[in-house]
Design a protein around this motif. Structure first.
Motif, PDB file in Angstrom:
ATOM      1  N   LYS A  55      50.489  29.001  37.429  1.00 41.34           N
ATOM      2  CA  LYS A  55      50.460  30.066  38.445  1.00 41.34           C
ATOM      3  C   LYS A  55      50.086  31.375  37.749  1.00 41.34           C
ATOM      4  CE  LYS A  55      54.047  27.911  41.319  1.00 41.34           C
ATOM      5  NZ  LYS A  55      54.395  26.760  40.454  1.00 41.34           N
ATOM      6  N   ILE A  56      49.057  32.029  38.256  1.00 35.17           N
ATOM      7  CA  ILE A  56      48.558  33.263  37.640  1.00 35.17           C
ATOM      8  C   ILE A  56      48.557  34.381  38.669  1.00 35.17           C
ATOM      9  CG2 ILE A  56      46.575  34.370  36.535  1.00 35.17           C
ATOM     10  CD1 ILE A  56      45.683  31.507  35.673  1.00 35.17           C
ATOM     11  N   LEU A 102      41.880  40.363  37.535  1.00 32.78           N
ATOM     12  CA  LEU A 102      41.229  39.266  36.823  1.00 32.78           C
ATOM     13  C   LEU A 102      39.719  39.353  36.983  1.00 32.78           C
ATOM     14  CD1 LEU A 102      42.370  35.572  36.816  1.00 32.78           C
ATOM     15  CD2 LEU A 102      39.976  36.118  37.146  1.00 32.78           C
ATOM     16  N   GLU A 103      39.013  39.139  35.861  1.00 28.52           N
ATOM     17  CA  GLU A 103      37.560  39.234  35.873  1.00 28.52           C
ATOM     18  C   GLU A 103      36.927  37.993  35.246  1.00 28.52           C
ATOM     19  OE1 GLU A 103      37.198  44.123  35.432  1.00 28.52           O
ATOM     20  OE2 GLU A 103      36.831  42.814  33.700  1.00 28.52           O
ATOM     21  N   LEU A 114      46.513  34.399  42.068  1.00 30.84           N
ATOM     22  CA  LEU A 114      46.800  35.456  43.038  1.00 30.84           C
ATOM     23  C   LEU A 114      46.186  36.749  42.505  1.00 30.84           C
ATOM     24  CD1 LEU A 114      48.402  36.325  45.605  1.00 30.84           C
ATOM     25  CD2 LEU A 114      50.360  36.718  44.094  1.00 30.84           C
ATOM     26  N   SER A 115      45.284  37.332  43.317  1.00 30.83           N
ATOM     27  CA  SER A 115      44.626  38.556  42.883  1.00 30.83           C
ATOM     28  C   SER A 115      44.460  39.500  44.080  1.00 30.83           C
ATOM     29  CB  SER A 115      43.280  38.239  42.230  1.00 30.83           C
ATOM     30  OG  SER A 115      42.803  39.348  41.497  1.00 30.83           O
ATOM     31  N   ILE A 155      42.981  29.897  45.263  1.00 26.60           N
ATOM     32  CA  ILE A 155      42.818  31.329  45.029  1.00 26.60           C
ATOM     33  C   ILE A 155      43.192  32.088  46.300  1.00 26.60           C
ATOM     34  CG2 ILE A 155      41.170  33.179  44.518  1.00 26.60           C
ATOM     35  CD1 ILE A 155      39.549  31.125  42.913  1.00 26.60           C
ATOM     36  N   ARG A 156      44.040  33.097  46.151  1.00 32.58           N
ATOM     37  CA  ARG A 156      44.429  33.908  47.312  1.00 32.58           C
ATOM     38  C   ARG A 156      44.345  35.399  47.003  1.00 32.58           C
ATOM     39  NH1 ARG A 156      48.988  30.991  51.090  1.00 32.58           N
ATOM     40  NH2 ARG A 156      47.911  28.984  51.260  1.00 32.58           N
ATOM     41  N   ASN A 157      44.149  36.158  48.053  1.00 35.75           N
ATOM     42  CA  ASN A 157      43.940  37.597  47.978  1.00 35.75           C
ATOM     43  C   ASN A 157      45.109  38.327  48.645  1.00 35.75           C
ATOM     44  OD1 ASN A 157      42.295  40.088  47.687  1.00 35.75           O
ATOM     45  ND2 ASN A 157      42.190  40.000  49.923  1.00 35.75           N
ATOM     46  N   TYR A 158      45.815  39.152  47.865  1.00 34.16           N
ATOM     47  CA  TYR A 158      46.886  39.969  48.454  1.00 34.16           C
ATOM     48  C   TYR A 158      46.464  41.432  48.372  1.00 34.16           C
ATOM     49  CZ  TYR A 158      51.467  41.616  49.846  1.00 34.16           C
ATOM     50  OH  TYR A 158      52.496  42.218  50.526  1.00 34.16           O
TER      51      TYR A 158
END
Length: 274
Positions: free
Chosen positions: A134-135, A140-141, A165-166, A199-202
């Motif tokens: 889990k990250i 993150l790039e 999660l980014s 991959i999810r966007n918060y």
């Protein structure tokens, strides 16, 4: 016989020829180094609390440098069940500016601070994963992901589930970041591993396009038993140029980190990267 009873017996054997020894030296003894060091340390701490092990010298010393002695007079009839990683442990890892202009490295050496770099520790964490990675990495790039591309693909091939999660990774929010994550996704898809990547966007805005809620924490959790928490993340600048500092932790608190991550992840948006 439980593993802790076996370790106990071997600790006793190690002390037969030694009146006193540092914990670090004890862990390297042939009778002891065959066991997981975290389990041995957990048992040593328990035996100290039971007065079975005496601390002879701890002045201005780190725990690993404590000088200890086996208490032959103290009898222990039975050992309680110790949960794996019951005692929290933490290690410092950091990255330093590339130019040692101000003598940082020598300063840390003088203070007996062992420098473990983000790059090596992140890789080591990923390499340990058996079930899940889990990250939480807000910035993150792609150029940071490439450092760990091979190990993460290898883990996905072993059916390790990878959650990232980014923030600001919808195409309408930041096209450069979106394209970077699309590269990551395509990398997994090219190996037919996209089903092991989530991959999810918060990142939420108000009606006036003002920031309402987002993430800034940097966390990596491995199998829900070990984690990194700190300022560093999966970016080239973070790994090569910035001064970053964090802790590698294990123990009961990792369960809390798992639930903290879960709470945000399930409230984050799925991202279509096709």
């Amino acid at each position: 016989m439980s593993e802790y009873k076996i370790i106990f017996g071997n600790l006793e054997q190690a002390f037969l020829s030694r009146q006193k020894i540092s914990i670090k030296e004890l862990l390297s003894c042939n009778e002891v180094n065959i066991f997981n060091s975290e389990k041995v340390i957990a048992l040593i701490k328990l035996l100290i609390s039971y007065d079975k092990i005496h601390i002879l010298d701890s002045t201005n010393k780190r725990f690993m440098d404590y000088v200890i002695q086996w208490n032959k007079l103290k009898k222990i009839t039975d050992l309680p069940q110790i949960k794996e990683l019951y005692f929290d442990t933490a290690e410092i890892c950091l990255s330093l500016p590339p130019f040692d202009k101000f003598g940082l490295i020598d300063f840390y050496k003088d203070k007996n601070i062992k420098v473990k770099t983000l790059k090596s520790q992140f890789y080591s964490l990923f390499n340990e994963a058996k079930k899940s990675i889990k990250i939480c990495s807000p910035f993150l790039e792609w150029n940071g992901f490439t450092y760990f591309q091979d190990i993460l693909l290898s883990k996905a091939q072993q059916n390790v589930k990878i959650k990232i999660l980014s923030r600001e990774i919808k195409s309408s929010e930041n096209s450069r970041r979106f394209e970077g994550f699309r590269k990551i996704y395509k990398c997994f898809k090219s190996k037919n591993l996209e089903n092991n990547l989530f991959i999810r966007n918060y990142y939420y805005e108000t009606e006036n396009k003002k920031l309402a809620s987002s993430i800034h924490a940097k966390i990596i959790i491995i199998d829900n038993i070990k984690a990194y928490v700190g300022s560093g993340e999966i970016r080239k600048n973070s790994i090569e140029k910035n001064f970053e500092l964090g802790l590698i932790v294990s123990g009961e608190k990792v369960k809390d980190l798992k639930n903290i991550f879960k709470g945000v992840f399930i409230r984050a948006e799925e991202v279509n990267l096709e």
